[in-house]
Design an enzyme around this catalytic site. Structure first.
Site, PDB file in Angstrom:
ATOM      1  N   PRO A  73      -8.413 -36.210 -31.778  1.00 42.10           N
ATOM      2  CG  PRO A  73      -9.499 -35.923 -29.743  1.00 42.10           C
ATOM      3  CD  PRO A  73      -8.210 -35.625 -30.445  1.00 42.10           C
ATOM      4  CG  PHE A 129      -6.710 -43.732 -31.883  1.00 41.23           C
ATOM      5  CD1 PHE A 129      -7.424 -44.737 -31.250  1.00 41.23           C
ATOM      6  CD2 PHE A 129      -7.375 -42.933 -32.802  1.00 41.23           C
ATOM      7  CE1 PHE A 129      -8.772 -44.937 -31.523  1.00 41.23           C
ATOM      8  CE2 PHE A 129      -8.719 -43.123 -33.087  1.00 41.23           C
ATOM      9  CZ  PHE A 129      -9.427 -44.127 -32.449  1.00 41.23           C
ATOM     10  CD  GLU A 156       3.606 -45.468 -37.996  1.00 40.76           C
ATOM     11  OE1 GLU A 156       3.768 -44.254 -38.279  1.00 40.76           O
ATOM     12  OE2 GLU A 156       2.694 -45.878 -37.265  1.00 40.76           O
ATOM     13  N   GLY A 177     -15.047 -73.766 -35.502  1.00 44.00           N
ATOM     14  CA  GLY A 177     -15.458 -73.097 -34.259  1.00 44.00           C
ATOM     15  C   GLY A 177     -14.270 -72.762 -33.366  1.00 44.00           C
TER      16      GLY A 177
HETATM   17  C1  LIG Z   1      -4.366 -49.254 -32.065  1.00 42.35           C
HETATM   18  C2  LIG Z   1      -3.984 -47.937 -32.663  1.00 42.35           C
HETATM   19  C3  LIG Z   1      -2.712 -47.436 -32.457  1.00 42.35           C
HETATM   20  C4  LIG Z   1      -2.369 -46.164 -32.960  1.00 42.35           C
HETATM   21  N1  LIG Z   1      -1.138 -45.634 -32.644  1.00 42.35           N
HETATM   22  C5  LIG Z   1      -0.891 -44.328 -32.942  1.00 42.35           C
HETATM   23  C6  LIG Z   1       0.283 -43.674 -32.447  1.00 42.35           C
HETATM   24  O1  LIG Z   1       1.121 -44.268 -31.771  1.00 42.35           O
HETATM   25  N2  LIG Z   1       0.459 -42.336 -32.727  1.00 42.35           N
HETATM   26  C7  LIG Z   1      -0.432 -41.631 -33.470  1.00 42.35           C
HETATM   27  O2  LIG Z   1      -0.217 -40.440 -33.676  1.00 42.35           O
HETATM   28  N3  LIG Z   1      -1.558 -42.237 -33.979  1.00 42.35           N
HETATM   29  C8  LIG Z   1      -1.807 -43.557 -33.722  1.00 42.35           C
HETATM   30  N4  LIG Z   1      -2.951 -44.162 -34.196  1.00 42.35           N
HETATM   31  C9  LIG Z   1      -3.882 -43.381 -35.009  1.00 42.35           C
HETATM   32  C10 LIG Z   1      -3.939 -43.850 -36.463  1.00 42.35           C
HETATM   33  O3  LIG Z   1      -2.772 -43.473 -37.136  1.00 42.35           O
HETATM   34  C11 LIG Z   1      -5.209 -43.231 -37.069  1.00 42.35           C
HETATM   35  O4  LIG Z   1      -6.301 -43.918 -36.481  1.00 42.35           O
HETATM   36  C12 LIG Z   1      -5.249 -43.341 -38.579  1.00 42.35           C
HETATM   37  O5  LIG Z   1      -4.277 -42.522 -39.159  1.00 42.35           O
HETATM   38  C13 LIG Z   1      -6.616 -42.946 -39.155  1.00 42.35           C
HETATM   39  O6  LIG Z   1      -7.073 -41.740 -38.632  1.00 42.35           O
HETATM   40  P1  LIG Z   1      -8.564 -41.635 -38.026  1.00 42.35           P
HETATM   41  O7  LIG Z   1      -8.709 -42.771 -37.073  1.00 42.35           O
HETATM   42  O8  LIG Z   1      -8.751 -40.266 -37.502  1.00 42.35           O
HETATM   43  O9  LIG Z   1      -9.513 -41.908 -39.245  1.00 42.35           O
HETATM   44  P2  LIG Z   1     -10.088 -40.770 -40.252  1.00 42.35           P
HETATM   45  O10 LIG Z   1      -8.971 -39.958 -40.762  1.00 42.35           O
HETATM   46  O11 LIG Z   1     -11.212 -40.071 -39.580  1.00 42.35           O
HETATM   47  O12 LIG Z   1     -10.655 -41.679 -41.423  1.00 42.35           O
HETATM   48  C14 LIG Z   1     -11.976 -42.258 -41.419  1.00 42.35           C
HETATM   49  C15 LIG Z   1     -12.169 -42.953 -42.754  1.00 42.35           C
HETATM   50  O13 LIG Z   1     -12.116 -42.006 -43.811  1.00 42.35           O
HETATM   51  C16 LIG Z   1     -11.173 -42.409 -44.782  1.00 42.35           C
HETATM   52  N5  LIG Z   1     -10.526 -41.246 -45.393  1.00 42.35           N
HETATM   53  C17 LIG Z   1      -9.925 -40.223 -44.756  1.00 42.35           C
HETATM   54  N6  LIG Z   1      -9.406 -39.364 -45.640  1.00 42.35           N
HETATM   55  C18 LIG Z   1      -9.681 -39.868 -46.867  1.00 42.35           C
HETATM   56  C19 LIG Z   1      -9.391 -39.430 -48.201  1.00 42.35           C
HETATM   57  N7  LIG Z   1      -8.698 -38.322 -48.446  1.00 42.35           N
HETATM   58  N8  LIG Z   1      -9.825 -40.207 -49.230  1.00 42.35           N
HETATM   59  C20 LIG Z   1     -10.530 -41.339 -48.985  1.00 42.35           C
HETATM   60  N9  LIG Z   1     -10.822 -41.788 -47.752  1.00 42.35           N
HETATM   61  C21 LIG Z   1     -10.413 -41.069 -46.712  1.00 42.35           C
HETATM   62  C22 LIG Z   1     -10.163 -43.238 -44.011  1.00 42.35           C
HETATM   63  O14 LIG Z   1      -9.424 -44.090 -44.878  1.00 42.35           O
HETATM   64  C23 LIG Z   1     -11.085 -43.996 -43.076  1.00 42.35           C
HETATM   65  O15 LIG Z   1     -11.619 -45.097 -43.729  1.00 42.35           O
HETATM   66  C24 LIG Z   1      -3.294 -45.442 -33.738  1.00 42.35           C
HETATM   67  C25 LIG Z   1      -4.562 -45.973 -33.982  1.00 42.35           C
HETATM   68  C26 LIG Z   1      -4.933 -47.182 -33.424  1.00 42.35           C
HETATM   69  C27 LIG Z   1      -6.336 -47.670 -33.623  1.00 42.35           C
END
Ligand SMILES: Cc1cc2nc3c(=O)[nH]c(=O)nc-3n(C[C@H](O)[C@H](O)[C@H](O)COP(=O)(O)OP(=O)(O)OC[C@H]3O[C@@H](n4cnc5c(N)ncnc54)[C@H](O)[C@@H]3O)c2cc1C
Length: 378
Positions: free
Chosen positions: A128, A156, A241, A339
């Site tokens: 999270p 996720f 990946e 649509g």
């Molecule tokens: C449908 C789905 C399937 C998934 N499957 C898996 C899985 O199988 N295993 C797993 O481990 N994870 C999985 N994920 C997680 C996914 O890899 C993460 O959601 C992703 O890496 C982004 O992390 P976050 O959601 O915490 O976003 P955050 O890291 O909180 O990012 C929020 C925003 O900040 C930006 N940001 C963050 N750091 C920087 C930076 N240094 N510079 C500029 N911008 C930045 C990001 O680009 C984004 O726009 C999945 C996610 C989804 C939605």
């Protein structure tokens, strides 16, 4: 195409096409509506020799190279649900760390049951409070005798709700990336629970889980490699990946383009087909041009990766480029459908939703740009 694909790739592609037509297309809409596909599909894929593609034969795999994987992914996308591809392919991110870092005994124990479709594997890194910033994960594994006691949560996680084994990033050491290890956690271990199944914009046929570990005792023999090697394993995995996500992006765009051509030829407005307007023809031309460039670059990067070159920069570029192309193409595909593009019965509606995660999962567009900027050293 033929500079990358030989006869064996074409044969595999044809057989995958038949599999998709028989086992997926008749049912996929129902699976999307029900937000799950049946577990038997893993077994069917395994029996057809697709689940173990690219894994060593001695572990139950089917010989194959990067272009067999690409042909496989492209045809599976034609099933019309990217969530299905992600769910069926969760072992594609869950098992490579076992293959790269595991001992022979670990490989023999964890890999064959997944490739035969009996067990489901997934990769659990994201938490999270730690997505892009993998080095901040907090799920802790504390050694107690022959076990690690794991406490924390993940979110996720693709196939997380029904996975049997989770390749899990845990903190065994101090702060930062050097304190991270990878543990294979069997989900029948007491203390493991699925907190909830997440509801999503798209990828509906795949389950995406939020997971909890509470005093979960995991045998030390489930540690992959040495303590502290986890970050290395995670980063290695990301390259494949990301390229796979780039391929998914060019193929989702291809499918949306083909649907748009069919629709624009058939739909009559103001007494002519939608293709009768130059603006539509130009839109279709732009789609085809961008897809061709993205696909060719993806193939080129795959060939270089297969040859053992360092393509970290190019993989990040390929992912960003293909995802941007895909986003533009699915947007225009919905527009061309008018649509009807907004209606569930039309495939482009699902492709529009399914495409959105490609530039977020496996490393966001912004993170790809950070990597590229570091590699370009300006
Ligand atoms: C449908 C789905 C399937 C998934 N499957 C898996 C899985 O199988 N295993 C797993 O481990 N994870 C999985 N994920 C997680 C996914 O890899 C993460 O959601 C992703 O890496 C982004 O992390 P976050 O959601 O915490 O976003 P955050 O890291 O909180 O990012 C929020 C925003 O900040 C930006 N940001 C963050 N750091 C920087 C930076 N240094 N510079 C500029 N911008 C930045 C990001 O680009 C984004 O726009 C999945 C996610 C989804 C939605």
């Amino acid at each position: 195409m033929d500079s990358y694909f030989d006869e064996s790739h074409h044969i595999m592609r044809e057989s995958m096409k038949r599999f998709v037509q028989k086992e997926i297309l008749p049912y996929v809409d129902a699976w999307e509506d029900q937000e799950l596909f049946p577990r038997e599909l893993y077994k069917k894929m395994a029996d057809a020799g697709f689940l173990g593609l690219g894994y060593p034969e001695e572990l139950g795999g089917t010989p194959g190279d990067a272009f067999h994987m690409i042909a496989f992914t492209e045809e599976l996308i034609r099933g019309g649900s990217v969530g299905l591809v992600a769910g069926l392919g969760s072992h594609g991110i869950g098992l490579p760390p076992v293959l790269a870092l595991g001992t022979d005994a670990q490989k023999r124990r964890f890999i064959p049951p997944v490739l035969t479709g009996e067990k489901i594997a997934a990769l659990a890194i994201t938490e999270p409070d730690a997505g892009s910033d993998v080095a901040r994960i907090r799920t802790r594994a504390v050694r107690e005798g022959d076990h690690y006691v794991v406490n924390g949560s993940k979110t996720f996680i693709t196939s997380g709700c029904r996975a049997d084994i989770l390749t899990t990033a845990v903190r065994t050491g101090g702060e930062g990336h050097a304190g991270i290890s990878l543990l294979v956690i069997e989900t029948d271990t007491p203390g493991f629970t699925v907190s909830r199944k997440l509801r999503k914009m798209g990828w509906n046929a795949s389950d995406t889980g939020e997971l909890a570990f509470e005093d979960c005792r995991v045998p030390v023999e489930n540690l992959l490699g040495q303590e502290g090697m986890g970050f290395y394993g995670i980063m290695e995995n990301f390259q494949r990946e990301r390229l796979s996500l780039a391929v998914m992006a060019h193929q989702v765009a291809q499918l949306a383009y083909e649907e748009s051509v069919k629709y624009a030829q058939a739909r009559q407005v103001f007494g002519r087909p939608v293709t009768g307007f130059q603006v539509t023809r130009h839109k279709l031309v732009d789609m085809a041009t961008k897809i061709t460039v993205a696909r060719e670059f993806n193939y080129r990067v795959a060939a270089r990766m297969q040859a053992g070159e360092n393509v970290i920069t190019e993989v990040s570029m390929a992912k960003n480029f293909a995802c941007e192309v895909c986003d533009q193409v699915v947007y225009d595909a919905v527009q061309i459908h008018g649509g009807y593009g907004y209606a569930r019965e039309y495939l482009v509606e699902r492709l529009y939703r399914d495409a959105r995660i490609l530039s977020i999962g496996g490393g966001t567009t912004e993170i790809m740009k950070e990597i590229i900027s570091k590699m370009l050293k300006f």
